[in-house]
Enzyme design. Structure first.
Site, PDB file in Angstrom:
ATOM      1  N   GLY A  46       0.823  -1.199   0.000  1.00 39.50           N
ATOM      2  CA  GLY A  46       0.000   0.000   0.000  1.00 39.50           C
ATOM      3  C   GLY A  46       0.857   1.249   0.000  1.00 39.50           C
ATOM      4  N   GLN A  51       3.159   9.832   1.000  1.00 43.81           N
ATOM      5  CA  GLN A  51       4.453   9.140   0.964  1.00 43.81           C
ATOM      6  C   GLN A  51       5.265   9.458  -0.286  1.00 43.81           C
ATOM      7  OE1 GLN A  51       2.599   5.164   2.076  1.00 43.81           O
ATOM      8  NE2 GLN A  51       4.591   5.005   3.072  1.00 43.81           N
ATOM      9  N   CYS A  93       6.096  -0.604   6.498  1.00 39.20           N
ATOM     10  CA  CYS A  93       5.705   0.634   5.833  1.00 39.20           C
ATOM     11  C   CYS A  93       6.847   1.049   4.925  1.00 39.20           C
ATOM     12  CB  CYS A  93       5.451   1.715   6.894  1.00 39.20           C
ATOM     13  SG  CYS A  93       5.021   3.323   6.210  1.00 39.20           S
ATOM     14  N   LEU A  94       6.523   1.448   3.705  1.00 34.93           N
ATOM     15  CA  LEU A  94       7.586   1.812   2.763  1.00 34.93           C
ATOM     16  C   LEU A  94       8.390   3.029   3.227  1.00 34.93           C
ATOM     17  CD1 LEU A  94       5.756   1.196  -0.639  1.00 34.93           C
ATOM     18  CD2 LEU A  94       7.514  -0.227   0.440  1.00 34.93           C
ATOM     19  N   HIS A 135      -3.957   1.066   7.803  1.00 31.06           N
ATOM     20  CA  HIS A 135      -2.594   1.619   7.829  1.00 31.06           C
ATOM     21  C   HIS A 135      -2.491   2.816   6.875  1.00 31.06           C
ATOM     22  CE1 HIS A 135       1.963   1.186   7.813  1.00 31.06           C
ATOM     23  NE2 HIS A 135       1.755   1.926   6.742  1.00 31.06           N
ATOM     24  N   GLU A 136      -3.004   2.638   5.657  1.00 31.23           N
ATOM     25  CA  GLU A 136      -2.895   3.721   4.666  1.00 31.23           C
ATOM     26  C   GLU A 136      -3.780   4.904   5.054  1.00 31.23           C
ATOM     27  OE1 GLU A 136      -0.470   3.639   2.731  1.00 31.23           O
ATOM     28  OE2 GLU A 136      -0.079   1.518   3.045  1.00 31.23           O
ATOM     29  N   HIS A 139      -2.074   7.276   7.298  1.00 31.31           N
ATOM     30  CA  HIS A 139      -1.130   8.209   6.657  1.00 31.31           C
ATOM     31  C   HIS A 139      -1.813   9.543   6.326  1.00 31.31           C
ATOM     32  CE1 HIS A 139       2.648   6.104   6.224  1.00 31.31           C
ATOM     33  NE2 HIS A 139       2.071   5.038   5.709  1.00 31.31           N
TER      34      HIS A 139
HETATM   35 NI    NI Z   1       2.882   3.131   5.561  1.00 35.73          NI
END
Ligand code: NI
Length: 168
Positions: A46, A51, A93-94, A135-136, A139
């Site tokens: 995701g 991000q 998480c990226l 999670h997304e 953000h």
């Molecule tokens: Ni993340």
């Protein structure tokens, strides 16, 4: 079509609250197209617009790497309508390369959003899909998964987080 750089932990933009999308126009479509390329390139599950440094309420989720029936989904101006239960799952998480932590979140979620044609849809999800959506969504509110981990786990991570922040 382009892979954009992913913002890492330590960049203050990750704590910003993303702004609603006013119109799903060509600019938004090409942003989402770049987000897809970026997510695919990073082999993540995701990605939120913030991000890649764009503070707009958009995220994408793609669980096709772990679920052959899954397809990439785009969520614009998402709202969490309802959640149920609780489950502890490992998350990454990226924006935190190499860091994985167990977090407790709702087990089930009902979400409403606009798709890439600007049409509203509702979706119910559980398991890793629910986890990715929650999670997304966080953000977009400037929240990060490390906000959920135990004080002990956070103490153990302190050195690695400092290193990440210093590099960003
Ligand atoms: Ni993340």
């Amino acid at each position: 079509m382009a892979v954009r750089p992913i913002v890492k932990y330590g960049d203050p933009v990750l704590r910003e609250i993303s702004q609603p999308v006013t119109e799903v126009n060509q600019e938004i479509k090409s942003l989402v197209s770049d987000m897809k390329d970026t997510l695919n390139h990073a082999q993540g599950l995701g990605l939120a617009a913030v991000q890649v440094g764009v503070v707009k309420r958009i995220f994408i989720v793609d669980l096709s790497a772990i679920d052959i029936n899954a397809t990439l989904k785009v969520f614009i101006n998402p709202e969490i309508l309802e959640t149920r239960g609780q489950i502890e799952l490992e998350e990454g998480c990226l924006s935190f390369p190499g860091i994985y932590q167990s977090c407790t979140r709702p087990a089930w979620v009902k979400v409403r959003a606009l798709d890439l044609d600007g049409r509203p849809f509702e979706m119910e999800a559980e398991g890793m899909t629910a986890r990715a959506i929650l999670h997304e969504y966080d953000h977009l509110e400037g929240k990060l998964f490390i906000d959920y981990i135990s004080p002990i786990a956070r103490t153990l991570l302190r050195g690695r987080l400092k290193k990440l922040a210093a590099a960003s």
